[in-house]
Write an enzyme that holds these catalytic residues in place. Structure first.
Site, PDB file in Angstrom:
ATOM      1  N   HIS A  54       0.838  -1.199   0.000  1.00  0.00           N
ATOM      2  CA  HIS A  54       0.000   0.000   0.000  1.00  0.00           C
ATOM      3  C   HIS A  54       0.871   1.246   0.000  1.00  0.00           C
ATOM      4  O   HIS A  54       2.014   1.227   0.471  1.00  0.00           O
ATOM      5  CB  HIS A  54      -0.901   0.018   1.232  1.00  0.00           C
ATOM      6  N   GLU A  56       0.769   3.900   1.863  1.00  0.00           N
ATOM      7  CA  GLU A  56       1.186   4.331   3.195  1.00  0.00           C
ATOM      8  C   GLU A  56       2.347   3.489   3.718  1.00  0.00           C
ATOM      9  O   GLU A  56       3.308   4.035   4.273  1.00  0.00           O
ATOM     10  CB  GLU A  56       0.006   4.243   4.180  1.00  0.00           C
ATOM     11  N   CYS A  84      -6.444   2.031   5.625  1.00  0.00           N
ATOM     12  CA  CYS A  84      -7.010   0.763   6.067  1.00  0.00           C
ATOM     13  C   CYS A  84      -6.426   0.432   7.446  1.00  0.00           C
ATOM     14  O   CYS A  84      -5.525   1.120   7.937  1.00  0.00           O
ATOM     15  CB  CYS A  84      -6.690  -0.340   5.060  1.00  0.00           C
ATOM     16  N   CYS A  87      -2.563  -0.087   7.420  1.00  0.00           N
ATOM     17  CA  CYS A  87      -1.779   1.146   7.280  1.00  0.00           C
ATOM     18  C   CYS A  87      -1.896   2.030   8.519  1.00  0.00           C
ATOM     19  O   CYS A  87      -0.922   2.651   8.936  1.00  0.00           O
ATOM     20  CB  CYS A  87      -2.212   1.891   6.023  1.00  0.00           C
TER      21      CYS A  87
END
Length: 145
Positions: A54, A56, A84, A87
């Site tokens: 991801h 992040e 999410c 993260c």
């Protein structure tokens, strides 16, 4: 809204556009310390075959490398979409005290689902949210053609 928040969210949107150009879900993130970007990341889940790639997570990893350690005290995480749970957890474990995000994420976003957020973390949502939403809609419209 702090003017700096818009400036750094625009940088996160640049990262999201990189993901878009790679046919990845267009999410981007930057980690900022002392008004300087120390980590950047964009979503690379499909390309890497890694569900943890991801934006992040990648921005946090880049920031930790630049900072010379995993503790990112005094930093802010800017991400184009509500983080999410994975993260958000990574940012908490990295000691990031401030998270700024753009668009809400009703399916996977964690901020609104956590009943009691840690008081030591400042969270600000909705920064340039329309730009983030527009990019996501454009991506999914293209994907479904």
């Amino acid at each position: 809204m702090k003017k700096d928040d818009e400036v750094f969210m625009r940088e996160a949107l640049k990262e999201a556009n990189k993901a878009y150009k790679k046919n990845e879900v267009p999410i981007g993130a930057v980690v900022v310390k002392n008004n300087k970007i120390i980590g950047r990341g964009h979503n690379l889940v499909e390309r890497s075959g890694n569900a943890a790639a991801h934006a992040e997570i990648r921005a946090i990893a880049a920031a930790a490398k630049k900072a010379g350690g995993w503790r990112l005290n005094g930093c802010s995480l800017y991400t184009t979409v509500e983080p999410c749970l994975m993260c958000f957890g990574a940012s908490m474990l990295s000691r990031i005290p401030r998270i700024v995000y753009g668009a809400d994420e009703p399916e996977f976003g964690s901020i609104k689902r956590i009943k009691k957020l840690p008081e030591r973390i400042e969270i600000k949502g909705g920064v340039l949210s329309e730009e983030s939403k527009r990019l996501l809609k454009k991506f999914f419209k293209k994907l479904r053609k």
